[in-house]
Design an enzyme around this catalytic site. Structure first.
Site, PDB file in Angstrom:
ATOM      1  N   GLN A 162      41.744 -29.148   2.114  1.00  0.00           N
ATOM      2  CA  GLN A 162      41.497 -30.270   3.024  1.00  0.00           C
ATOM      3  C   GLN A 162      40.578 -31.288   2.374  1.00  0.00           C
ATOM      4  O   GLN A 162      39.665 -30.941   1.623  1.00  0.00           O
ATOM      5  CB  GLN A 162      40.924 -29.777   4.343  1.00  0.00           C
ATOM      6  CG  GLN A 162      39.676 -28.936   4.261  1.00  0.00           C
ATOM      7  CD  GLN A 162      39.236 -28.441   5.628  1.00  0.00           C
ATOM      8  OE1 GLN A 162      39.675 -28.934   6.663  1.00  0.00           O
ATOM      9  NE2 GLN A 162      38.364 -27.453   5.653  1.00  0.00           N
ATOM     10  N   HIS A 169      45.505 -32.456   4.262  1.00  0.00           N
ATOM     11  CA  HIS A 169      44.839 -32.420   5.571  1.00  0.00           C
ATOM     12  C   HIS A 169      44.621 -33.846   6.074  1.00  0.00           C
ATOM     13  O   HIS A 169      45.188 -34.251   7.070  1.00  0.00           O
ATOM     14  CB  HIS A 169      43.529 -31.639   5.515  1.00  0.00           C
ATOM     15  CG  HIS A 169      42.848 -31.506   6.849  1.00  0.00           C
ATOM     16  ND1 HIS A 169      42.008 -32.478   7.371  1.00  0.00           N
ATOM     17  CD2 HIS A 169      42.867 -30.520   7.772  1.00  0.00           C
ATOM     18  CE1 HIS A 169      41.549 -32.100   8.550  1.00  0.00           C
ATOM     19  NE2 HIS A 169      42.050 -30.913   8.819  1.00  0.00           N
ATOM     20  N   ASP A 176      46.664 -33.154   9.421  1.00  0.00           N
ATOM     21  CA  ASP A 176      46.111 -32.835  10.731  1.00  0.00           C
ATOM     22  C   ASP A 176      45.792 -34.156  11.426  1.00  0.00           C
ATOM     23  O   ASP A 176      44.934 -34.913  10.961  1.00  0.00           O
ATOM     24  CB  ASP A 176      44.849 -31.983  10.584  1.00  0.00           C
ATOM     25  CG  ASP A 176      44.371 -31.393  11.900  1.00  0.00           C
ATOM     26  OD1 ASP A 176      44.788 -31.897  12.962  1.00  0.00           O
ATOM     27  OD2 ASP A 176      43.588 -30.429  11.869  1.00  0.00           O
ATOM     28  N   GLU A 201      50.036 -31.147  11.916  1.00  0.00           N
ATOM     29  CA  GLU A 201      49.183 -30.267  12.711  1.00  0.00           C
ATOM     30  C   GLU A 201      48.609 -31.019  13.896  1.00  0.00           C
ATOM     31  O   GLU A 201      48.132 -32.142  13.759  1.00  0.00           O
ATOM     32  CB  GLU A 201      48.046 -29.718  11.839  1.00  0.00           C
ATOM     33  CG  GLU A 201      47.158 -28.729  12.559  1.00  0.00           C
ATOM     34  CD  GLU A 201      46.169 -28.035  11.631  1.00  0.00           C
ATOM     35  OE1 GLU A 201      45.214 -27.431  12.158  1.00  0.00           O
ATOM     36  OE2 GLU A 201      46.342 -28.102  10.395  1.00  0.00           O
ATOM     37  N   ASP A 224      47.178 -25.892  16.554  1.00  0.00           N
ATOM     38  CA  ASP A 224      45.763 -25.592  16.351  1.00  0.00           C
ATOM     39  C   ASP A 224      45.084 -25.578  17.712  1.00  0.00           C
ATOM     40  O   ASP A 224      44.856 -24.528  18.291  1.00  0.00           O
ATOM     41  CB  ASP A 224      45.144 -26.632  15.420  1.00  0.00           C
ATOM     42  CG  ASP A 224      43.660 -26.390  15.160  1.00  0.00           C
ATOM     43  OD1 ASP A 224      43.121 -25.404  15.688  1.00  0.00           O
ATOM     44  OD2 ASP A 224      43.035 -27.188  14.440  1.00  0.00           O
ATOM     45  N   GLN A 284      48.242 -22.031  13.128  1.00  0.00           N
ATOM     46  CA  GLN A 284      46.959 -21.878  12.437  1.00  0.00           C
ATOM     47  C   GLN A 284      46.162 -20.788  13.147  1.00  0.00           C
ATOM     48  O   GLN A 284      45.821 -20.899  14.326  1.00  0.00           O
ATOM     49  CB  GLN A 284      46.089 -23.128  12.397  1.00  0.00           C
ATOM     50  CG  GLN A 284      44.831 -22.792  11.600  1.00  0.00           C
ATOM     51  CD  GLN A 284      43.765 -23.856  11.507  1.00  0.00           C
ATOM     52  OE1 GLN A 284      42.692 -23.583  10.975  1.00  0.00           O
ATOM     53  NE2 GLN A 284      44.011 -25.049  11.973  1.00  0.00           N
ATOM     54  N   LYS A 325      42.918 -19.658  13.391  1.00  0.00           N
ATOM     55  CA  LYS A 325      41.611 -20.246  13.079  1.00  0.00           C
ATOM     56  C   LYS A 325      40.571 -19.136  13.186  1.00  0.00           C
ATOM     57  O   LYS A 325      40.080 -18.821  14.268  1.00  0.00           O
ATOM     58  CB  LYS A 325      41.322 -21.397  14.037  1.00  0.00           C
ATOM     59  CG  LYS A 325      40.426 -22.474  13.478  1.00  0.00           C
ATOM     60  CD  LYS A 325      40.373 -23.647  14.440  1.00  0.00           C
ATOM     61  CE  LYS A 325      39.639 -24.829  13.842  1.00  0.00           C
ATOM     62  NZ  LYS A 325      40.491 -25.642  12.960  1.00  0.00           N
TER      63      LYS A 325
END
Length: 415
Positions: free
Chosen positions: A171, A193, A235, A270, A304, A326, A328
């Site tokens: 990212q 990212h 994202d 994302e 996410d 994802q 997390k």
């Protein structure tokens, strides 16, 4: 019992905790800080240095094994646990968790986790506590059995020892252009990212975002080595929905248009939108996934927000409400649940991405590598921090060291 004492040491996360609601509401940046007041409970400013708490298990042979507790960058958003409070977590760990740790057989990882993480007054322990303590318990089992953490996971979940590497995703943080160049030169598998977390970065009708996607693809062709063809992963923090509305058809149309600008690349998007609840997220993401699949688009939806716990992940996977989930890690809690989450995704033929947060530490990142490789996740995040070089080094080197050990084990078994 193999644990004779528990140590606690306050520490730093590798980045900052940020108030997502304040940023979405238009807070502007002044250098590295955000201007304005916070909007999420627990934040005293929009951006605060990430804190962590290390938990050390003193074993009977004198060895000390560690795990790190922390929360994610956007704490308190999307159904997540609130901002990490070191003093509160330390007090809870000392009063409740430490006595339990002294009473388990640390050579059995999952059993130890189950006993230590029992509810308190019918409430689950903070997920940060589960995350950090489970890392320490996994290291304890590995030490006692003289194996790698990945081997402990394989044994407890009855998995074959892996031989293949897991693709690594980096990212960029706000240093987008420079960090994209770093990723390309380092031949990162999945990038960049992009941190598209504000209207300014997304642009009117998403045009600023589209131009950035096109630039990343062009830059990859320009300076990348021959044959290098990474997955492009962005994202957007719900900004497609915030800018063009929450109609699944319109969101899918936009994503298809973006994918068409970078032919030949797989495009991961994302968090295209936040529909406000887990159930609404599942229903609408499933519609977007279905539309993209029916069109044969090269774009993939990554969930996410609203997909935090193991049960959330199960619901999304079973509903096919994402191409890639994802996982997390600090939000899932126990690292044993991260392993379970990967396996649930695989059972449902949904991609498993072992993610996490820039706020993590070297120890939590290394433990995540062992889970990712043992379960053969589809990709894993280079963490902690936002600097590319450090995170890619920590995660990539740990993976390579682990695979070297596992390959030797395989050779020994054949011999």
């Amino acid at each position: 019992m193999q644990i004779k004492d528990v140590l606690l040491a306050p520490g730093n996360g590798a980045f900052f905790y940020d108030d997502q609601e304040a940023i979405r509401s238009g807070a502007t940046q002044d250098g590295f800080i955000y201007v304005g007041g916070p909007k999420t409970r627990g934040f005293k400013s929009i951006r605060v240095p990430a804190s962590s708490l290390s938990v050390g298990l003193v074993l009977t042979d004198g060895a000390v094994v560690w795990g790190d507790m922390m929360n994610v960058q956007y704490s308190g958003a999307g159904g997540r646990d609130p901002l990490f409070d070191t003093d509160q977590i330390s007090d809870l760990t000392s009063r409740v968790v430490a006595p339990r740790l002294l009473d388990v057989d640390a050579s059995w990882f999952r059993n130890s986790c189950a006993k230590v993480f029992e509810t308190v007054e019918n409430r689950r322990l903070p997920l940060a506590v589960e995350y950090g303590v489970s890392q320490a318990l996994l290291r304890a089992a590995a030490h006692l059995e003289r194996k790698t953490m990945a081997e402990i996971i394989c044994a407890e979940f009855r998995l074959q020892l892996p031989t293949c590497r897991v693709p690594i995703y980096c990212q960029s943080g706000d240093g987008r252009e420079i960090n994209v160049d770093k990723m390309i030169l380092k031949v990162v598998d999945v990038l960049p990212h992009g941190l598209i977390n504000s209207r300014q970065k997304f642009g009117t009708d998403g045009q600023t975002f589209v131009e950035f996607v096109k630039w990343v693809a062009a830059r990859t062709r320009e300076i990348g080595r021959p044959g290098y063809h990474p997955v492009l992963h962005f994202d957007v923090y719900g900004w497609i929905g915030l800018e063009i509305g929450l109609e699944p058809q319109r969101i899918a149309d936009f994503i298809c248009r973006v994918a068409d600008t970078v032919p030949g690349f797989t495009l991961n998007i994302e968090c295209p939108a936040d529909f406000g609840s887990t159930q609404a997220q599942i229903e609408n993401y499933a519609k977007i996934v279905s539309i993209l699949d029916n069109r044969g688009s090269s774009a993939r939806i990554v969930v996410d927000e609203r997909c935090n716990t193991l049960e959330d992940i199960r619901l999304f996977a079973e509903a096919k409400a994402a191409h890639l989930v994802q996982i997390k890690t600090p939000d899932v809690g126990s690292i044993a649940d991260t392993a379970r989450a990967v396996l649930i995704c695989k059972e449902n033929r949904v991609g498993a991405y072992v993610g996490g947060s820039c706020t993590e530490t070297d120890l939590s990142a290394q433990a995540s590598v062992h889970i990712s490789v043992a379960t053969q996740a589809d990709m894993m995040l280079a963490k902690p921090g936002m600097g590319v070089d450090e995170a890619f080094s920590i995660v990539g080197n740990e993976q390579n060291r682990l695979l070297a050990i596992l390959n030797r084990r395989a050779t020994e078994n054949v011999g």
